[in-house]
Design an enzyme around this catalytic site. Sequence first.
Site, PDB file in Angstrom:
ATOM      1  CE  LYS A   1      27.515 -33.108  -9.936  1.00 18.00           C
ATOM      2  NZ  LYS A   1      26.685 -33.613 -11.055  1.00 18.00           N
TER       3      LYS A   1
ATOM      4  NE  ARG B   1      22.123 -33.888  -6.523  1.00 17.61           N
ATOM      5  CZ  ARG B   1      23.162 -34.678  -6.733  1.00 17.61           C
ATOM      6  NH1 ARG B   1      24.226 -34.602  -5.973  1.00 17.61           N
ATOM      7  NH2 ARG B   1      23.127 -35.538  -7.720  1.00 17.61           N
TER       8      ARG B   1
ATOM      9  NE  ARG C   1      27.533 -42.106 -14.136  1.00 24.29           N
ATOM     10  CZ  ARG C   1      27.335 -40.928 -13.560  1.00 24.29           C
ATOM     11  NH1 ARG C   1      28.085 -39.899 -13.881  1.00 24.29           N
ATOM     12  NH2 ARG C   1      26.382 -40.779 -12.671  1.00 24.29           N
TER      13      ARG C   1
ATOM     14  NE  ARG D   1      25.750 -43.216  -9.323  1.00 23.10           N
ATOM     15  CZ  ARG D   1      25.734 -41.898  -9.209  1.00 23.10           C
ATOM     16  NH1 ARG D   1      26.868 -41.222  -9.320  1.00 23.10           N
ATOM     17  NH2 ARG D   1      24.618 -41.250  -9.013  1.00 23.10           N
TER      18      ARG D   1
ATOM     19  NE  ARG E   1      21.188 -39.546 -10.906  1.00 25.92           N
ATOM     20  CZ  ARG E   1      22.270 -40.163 -11.390  1.00 25.92           C
ATOM     21  NH1 ARG E   1      22.148 -41.312 -12.031  1.00 25.92           N
ATOM     22  NH2 ARG E   1      23.449 -39.637 -11.216  1.00 25.92           N
TER      23      ARG E   1
HETATM   24  P1  AMP Z   1      25.389 -38.145  -7.139  1.00 25.04           P
HETATM   25  O1  AMP Z   1      26.353 -39.256  -6.914  1.00 25.04           O
HETATM   26  O2  AMP Z   1      25.957 -36.800  -6.748  1.00 25.04           O
HETATM   27  O3  AMP Z   1      24.809 -38.139  -8.538  1.00 25.04           O
HETATM   28  O4  AMP Z   1      24.155 -38.394  -6.146  1.00 25.04           O
HETATM   29  C1  AMP Z   1      23.351 -39.542  -6.257  1.00 25.04           C
HETATM   30  C2  AMP Z   1      22.053 -39.368  -5.485  1.00 25.04           C
HETATM   31  O5  AMP Z   1      22.333 -39.126  -4.102  1.00 25.04           O
HETATM   32  C3  AMP Z   1      21.192 -38.197  -5.909  1.00 25.04           C
HETATM   33  O6  AMP Z   1      20.388 -38.504  -7.035  1.00 25.04           O
HETATM   34  C4  AMP Z   1      20.364 -37.956  -4.642  1.00 25.04           C
HETATM   35  O7  AMP Z   1      19.341 -38.925  -4.480  1.00 25.04           O
HETATM   36  C5  AMP Z   1      21.392 -38.210  -3.543  1.00 25.04           C
HETATM   37  N1  AMP Z   1      22.129 -36.975  -3.193  1.00 25.04           N
HETATM   38  C6  AMP Z   1      23.460 -36.727  -3.373  1.00 25.04           C
HETATM   39  N2  AMP Z   1      23.799 -35.498  -2.956  1.00 25.04           N
HETATM   40  C7  AMP Z   1      22.651 -34.936  -2.501  1.00 25.04           C
HETATM   41  C8  AMP Z   1      22.316 -33.663  -1.950  1.00 25.04           C
HETATM   42  N3  AMP Z   1      23.251 -32.702  -1.786  1.00 25.04           N
HETATM   43  N4  AMP Z   1      21.027 -33.434  -1.591  1.00 25.04           N
HETATM   44  C9  AMP Z   1      20.084 -34.375  -1.746  1.00 25.04           C
HETATM   45  N5  AMP Z   1      20.308 -35.588  -2.269  1.00 25.04           N
HETATM   46  C10 AMP Z   1      21.574 -35.880  -2.642  1.00 25.04           C
END
Ligand code: AMP
Length: 224
Positions: free
Chosen positions: A13, A88, A127, A161, A172
């Site tokens: 994404k 999400r 990554r 990360r 996740r």
């Molecule tokens: P990402 O970088 O999109 O994979 O997000 C990393 C982490 O941030 C996720 O595993 C959640 O803990 C938190 N997070 C990101 N976006 C959201 C969202 N829309 N709702 C809830 N938690 C989020």
Amino acid sequence: MILVLLGPPGAGKGTQARRLTERRGLPQLSTGDMLRAEIAGGGAFGKQAAAVMDSGRLMPDEIMTGIISNRIDVADCADGFILDGFPRTSAQAGTLDDLLAGKGLVLDAVLLLDVDEEALVERISGRFTCRNCGEGYHDRFKPTAEEGRCDKCGSLDLERRPDDSAETVRERLRVYRSQTAPILPYYEAKGLLRRVDGMAEIGEVARQIDVALGGESGSLFPNG
Ligand code: AMP
């Protein structure tokens, strides 16, 4: 144009959102990046967010919708934006509809990056990203030309990360299946969902996204 990018962690994404930003000039609204910026800032909220993210679970819906609502009001979103990592949950999807309606905006499309979950753990655990320009890399699939140096901006500041560890990735994925995947039928029923093959090579995924959006010009309705 207002787009949502959906798919499990590691589907690509962020990579595709950055390409869309480059090609169409739309800002990438990555809730994960926003939370990581808070963590880097070192405040109390950042500490809370770090604990949640490191566990692989989700932040509370009200906090995330508040963050997105404020971000959409920033001037660079006037001509549209790409949501990467939001919504999400079903609750977030419902609130997004209300938010957009309240601002007189309409969601144009939801792009689902379809991937084979077995391949995701390998994808995610290899990554890393340039902290300076945000370019994404992968040990196996997209290494830097010179080890430790960003191809794009030359920075030596590359990072992984903390939530990309195998254990957190599994959590996740579980969270994606139970909380995020149920949104798909909602967007499908609205006729907004477009599936692209997230297992294809990065350029091919970008091409499929262009096709799904009605061509490079960016019009979803090329004849209208
Ligand atoms: P990402 O970088 O999109 O994979 O997000 C990393 C982490 O941030 C996720 O595993 C959640 O803990 C938190 N997070 C990101 N976006 C959201 C969202 N829309 N709702 C809830 N938690 C989020």
